[in-house]
Write a protein that holds these residues in place. Structure first.
Motif, mmCIF file in Angstrom:
data_model
loop_
_atom_site.group_PDB
_atom_site.id
_atom_site.type_symbol
_atom_site.label_atom_id
_atom_site.label_comp_id
_atom_site.label_asym_id
_atom_site.label_seq_id
_atom_site.Cartn_x
_atom_site.Cartn_y
_atom_site.Cartn_z
ATOM 1 N N THR A 1 17.350 -23.460 32.166
ATOM 2 C CA THR A 1 16.291 -23.195 31.191
ATOM 3 C C THR A 1 15.164 -24.213 31.347
ATOM 4 O OG1 THR A 1 17.953 -22.371 29.652
ATOM 5 C CG2 THR A 1 15.810 -22.912 28.733
ATOM 6 N N ALA A 2 15.538 -25.466 31.559
ATOM 7 C CA ALA A 2 14.543 -26.522 31.728
ATOM 8 C C ALA A 2 13.739 -26.333 33.008
ATOM 9 C CB ALA A 2 15.234 -27.885 31.736
ATOM 10 N N VAL A 3 14.388 -25.898 34.105
ATOM 11 C CA VAL A 3 13.674 -25.669 35.371
ATOM 12 C C VAL A 3 12.592 -24.606 35.183
ATOM 13 C CG1 VAL A 3 13.900 -24.674 37.690
ATOM 14 C CG2 VAL A 3 15.481 -26.445 36.940
ATOM 15 N N ILE A 4 12.950 -23.517 34.504
ATOM 16 C CA ILE A 4 11.973 -22.445 34.285
ATOM 17 C C ILE A 4 10.780 -22.964 33.480
ATOM 18 C CG2 ILE A 4 11.621 -20.225 33.141
ATOM 19 C CD1 ILE A 4 14.560 -19.588 33.842
ATOM 20 N N PHE A 5 11.058 -23.776 32.465
ATOM 21 C CA PHE A 5 9.973 -24.368 31.672
ATOM 22 C C PHE A 5 9.093 -25.277 32.533
ATOM 23 C CE2 PHE A 5 8.621 -28.221 29.396
ATOM 24 C CZ PHE A 5 7.699 -27.671 28.524
ATOM 25 N N LEU A 6 9.724 -26.142 33.325
ATOM 26 C CA LEU A 6 8.966 -27.084 34.155
ATOM 27 C C LEU A 6 8.091 -26.369 35.173
ATOM 28 C CD1 LEU A 6 11.776 -29.744 34.752
ATOM 29 C CD2 LEU A 6 9.718 -30.056 33.355
ATOM 30 N N ILE A 7 8.620 -25.324 35.803
ATOM 31 C CA ILE A 7 7.837 -24.590 36.798
ATOM 32 C C ILE A 7 6.711 -23.798 36.131
ATOM 33 C CG2 ILE A 7 7.933 -22.781 38.558
ATOM 34 C CD1 ILE A 7 9.024 -25.539 39.380
ATOM 35 N N THR A 8 6.949 -23.331 34.915
ATOM 36 C CA THR A 8 5.874 -22.673 34.169
ATOM 37 C C THR A 8 4.716 -23.646 33.939
ATOM 38 O OG1 THR A 8 7.454 -21.224 33.050
ATOM 39 C CG2 THR A 8 5.295 -21.473 32.033
ATOM 40 N N VAL A 9 5.051 -24.871 33.522
ATOM 41 C CA VAL A 9 4.022 -25.907 33.329
ATOM 42 C C VAL A 9 3.319 -26.209 34.639
ATOM 43 C CG1 VAL A 9 3.653 -28.335 32.738
ATOM 44 C CG2 VAL A 9 5.197 -26.936 31.350
ATOM 45 N N TYR A 10 4.078 -26.342 35.723
ATOM 46 C CA TYR A 10 3.505 -26.658 37.042
ATOM 47 C C TYR A 10 2.537 -25.568 37.503
ATOM 48 C CZ TYR A 10 3.312 -26.906 42.145
ATOM 49 O OH TYR A 10 2.880 -26.932 43.451
ATOM 50 N N LEU A 11 2.940 -24.317 37.412
ATOM 51 C CA LEU A 11 2.092 -23.224 37.900
ATOM 52 C C LEU A 11 0.799 -23.112 37.111
ATOM 53 C CD1 LEU A 11 4.784 -20.435 38.554
ATOM 54 C CD2 LEU A 11 3.586 -21.825 40.254
ATOM 55 N N GLN A 12 0.863 -23.359 35.788
ATOM 56 C CA GLN A 12 -0.333 -23.181 34.967
ATOM 57 C C GLN A 12 -1.196 -24.439 34.867
ATOM 58 O OE1 GLN A 12 0.215 -21.120 31.248
ATOM 59 N NE2 GLN A 12 1.849 -19.826 32.049
ATOM 60 N N LYS A 13 -0.556 -25.614 34.840
ATOM 61 C CA LYS A 13 -1.319 -26.851 34.632
ATOM 62 C C LYS A 13 -1.714 -27.548 35.937
ATOM 63 C CE LYS A 13 -1.037 -26.686 30.115
ATOM 64 N NZ LYS A 13 -2.257 -26.455 29.293
ATOM 65 N N VAL A 14 -0.957 -27.314 36.998
ATOM 66 C CA VAL A 14 -1.271 -27.957 38.279
ATOM 67 C C VAL A 14 -1.948 -26.975 39.228
ATOM 68 C CG1 VAL A 14 -0.313 -29.150 40.297
ATOM 69 C CG2 VAL A 14 0.630 -29.594 38.016
ATOM 70 N N LEU A 15 -1.370 -25.786 39.414
ATOM 71 C CA LEU A 15 -1.953 -24.799 40.323
ATOM 72 C C LEU A 15 -2.948 -23.869 39.630
ATOM 73 C CD1 LEU A 15 1.097 -23.762 42.540
ATOM 74 C CD2 LEU A 15 -0.494 -25.675 42.801
ATOM 75 N N ASN A 16 -3.047 -23.942 38.304
ATOM 76 C CA ASN A 16 -4.024 -23.167 37.522
ATOM 77 C C ASN A 16 -3.836 -21.654 37.637
ATOM 78 O OD1 ASN A 16 -5.506 -25.429 36.470
ATOM 79 N ND2 ASN A 16 -6.381 -25.699 38.525
ATOM 80 N N TYR A 17 -2.597 -21.208 37.710
ATOM 81 C CA TYR A 17 -2.321 -19.777 37.678
ATOM 82 C C TYR A 17 -2.408 -19.274 36.245
ATOM 83 C CZ TYR A 17 -0.697 -19.504 42.535
ATOM 84 O OH TYR A 17 -0.627 -19.519 43.891
ATOM 85 N N SER A 18 -2.740 -17.996 36.108
ATOM 86 C CA SER A 18 -2.799 -17.389 34.772
ATOM 87 C C SER A 18 -1.376 -17.129 34.269
ATOM 88 C CB SER A 18 -3.559 -16.060 34.836
ATOM 89 O OG SER A 18 -2.835 -15.115 35.604
ATOM 90 N N ALA A 19 -1.288 -16.807 32.972
ATOM 91 C CA ALA A 19 0.022 -16.497 32.398
ATOM 92 C C ALA A 19 0.628 -15.258 33.061
ATOM 93 C CB ALA A 19 -0.119 -16.271 30.891
ATOM 94 N N LEU A 20 -0.218 -14.257 33.373
ATOM 95 C CA LEU A 20 0.280 -13.050 34.036
ATOM 96 C C LEU A 20 0.826 -13.369 35.419
ATOM 97 C CD1 LEU A 20 0.674 -10.005 34.140
ATOM 98 C CD2 LEU A 20 -1.692 -9.784 34.947
#
Length: 465
Positions: free
Chosen positions: A277-296
């Motif tokens: 569960t924590a990995v999924i949360f961390l990668i969500t943060v990484y994709l949106q805050k570091v790589l700037n991907y959209s929520a979709l």
């Protein structure tokens, strides 16, 4: 399987899918719900937290109550409550009514999930058939979590967030109609009185503990109220253990809690679910805050994880059948930790996106192998009259893990991010926090895997002597 067993399996897999989807349906709709009903920003978390706290706090109680007073009866009651709560949430016009609906949905999950799982284990004798049934159950839970998030997003975008509640109604009604036709009532042959002191202490203890950890994730781990709640929860759980030692008809007999397959199987499940569960949360943060991907785009990135999870659930029984429960659990956790550790290589460039997709898929496959193995381990070697307790414990481990994984690991990431912000850019600070948290996540899974494998092996050797 007989034709009747197939029909029973289809019904219970459908309920597992529905209950898992209900957990994630609302997550992507939270911002829209907040805007529509006037939630303050700081209170948005309660849309998810109120559900998680209730589901985690009462699962063990209702697993045992189903044993004593009728598993099918309580399963039907849980699904009926889910339907009613979903209607209430779908027509809610104030934050208070919405939160009440989420609490009732969590309570419905606490009633229906362990009773459905105990009905499944009773319908299939211990061995390959039960392992296959539990594997398919795990696959459907994984599919439910993934599909629930996708469908919730689509319903919110195309129709209204209210349909993320109302979609449960027709599915729940279909289960209510089919259940009396396919499932007969079952209960423990010796119906003892309910252990009220044990029920009160364990339920309040779990609620206090999960609420404290969830609050600490929001307010910080130095928040006095959070620490008091965690301490009270721990004390109540100690009181529960002492009560069970002396109770004439304990809610959870200590001899079962001490059984190596129950104790270490559930510990393995708790560790693997908490950290995944924590990995999924961390990668969500990484994709949106570091790589700037959209929520979709972020949501679509987890599509491969859902497919791999489903395959892991389907293939896990074959792994268990060939290598045994203990080795299946250890192998699944090992694959999960290696996938999490490999994500330490992520960087600021989008060229690493392929690594993210591959690691998520491999880790999800290992995770579901571990989940099915822990379910088989934690429910093995017990008579039918205690399957509600066994499945209640296994489901409780799952629900508590889902509630506490993110607050604990996000605190690690947040501490590192704050430390780096003084000398690094915001993007590099977030990246550094995520990478450190991923390493610690992998380390926790490694320690858990070694402990579980060692103690289960020791127990097997003791039985063989």
């Amino acid at each position: 399987m007989t034709s009747r067993q197939r029909a029973v399996l289809l019904l219970l897999l459908g309920s597992a899918f529905l209950l898992a989807a209900d957990f994630s349906l609302l997550n992507v709709a939270i911002p829209a719900i907040g805007s529509g009903l006037g939630f303050s920003v700081e209170n948005l978390q309660w849309i998810a937290t109120s559900f998680a706290i209730t589901a985690a706090g009462f699962t063990l109680l209702f697993g045992r109550v189903g044993d004593l007073y009728g598993r099918r009866r309580f399963f039907l009651g849980g699904i009926a409550l889910l339907v009613a709560a979903s209607v209430l949430g779908g027509v809610a016009t104030t934050p208070e009514v919405l939160i009440a609906a989420r609490v009732l949905q969590g309570l419905a999950t606490a009633i229906a999930t362990p009773t459905a799982l105990s009905l499944l284990t009773i319908a299939f004798p211990e061995g390959p058939l039960r392992a296959k049934a539990l594997g398919l159950n795990g696959a459907m839970i994984a599919a439910g979590f993934t599909v629930g998030a996708v469908v919730g997003g689509l319903l919110t975008a195309l129709l209204s967030w209210r349909w993320a509640f109302l979609i449960n109604v027709p599915a729940g009604l279909a289960i209510l109609i089919a259940t009396p036709l396919l499932l007969s009532e079952s209960r423990a042959s010796d119906r003892a009185k309910l252990d009220v002191p044990g029920a009160v202490t364990v339920s309040l203890g779990l609620v206090s503990l999960v609420y404290g950890v969830s609050r600490a994730g929001e307010e910080g781990w130095s928040d006095p109220a959070s620490l008091v709640l965690i301490a009270v929860g721990a004390l109540l759980l100690v009181a529960f253990w002492l009560i069970e030692l002396r109770a004439k008809a304990p809610l959870a007999p200590v001899r079962i809690l001490r059984k190596p397959t129950v104790l270490w199987g559930n510990l393995g499940g708790f560790v693997t679910i908490t950290m995944q569960t924590a990995v999924i949360f961390l990668i969500t943060v990484y994709l949106q805050k570091v790589l700037n991907y959209s929520a979709l785009s972020t949501g679509l990135a987890f599509g491969g994880l859902g497919v791999a999870s489903f395959l892991g659930g389907v293939l896990a029984p074959k792994v268990i059948g060939r290598f045994g429960n203990r080795n299946g659990l250890f192998a699944g956790m090992l694959i999960q930790l290696l996938a999490a550790a490999s994500l330490y290589l992520i960087g600021e460039s989008r060229s690493g996106f392929v690594l993210v997709l591959a690691a998520l898929a491999v880790g999800a496959f290992g995770h579901l192998t571990a989940v099915v193995s822990y379910m088989v381990t934690a429910t093995s070697g017990l008579p039918n009259e205690e399957q509600g307790l066994a499945t209640g414990l296994a489901t409780m481990a799952q629900q508590v893990a889902l509630a506490v994984g993110i607050p604990v690991i996000s605190a690690v990431a947040a501490t590192r991010i704050h430390a780096l912000e003084a000398t690094e850019s915001a993007t590099r600070a977030v990246l550094g926090g995520v990478r450190l948290a991923l390493l610690i996540d992998a380390g926790v899974v490694l320690i858990g895997a070694v402990l579980v494998w060692s103690f289960l092996k020791r127990a097997e050797a003791a039985r063989a002597e």
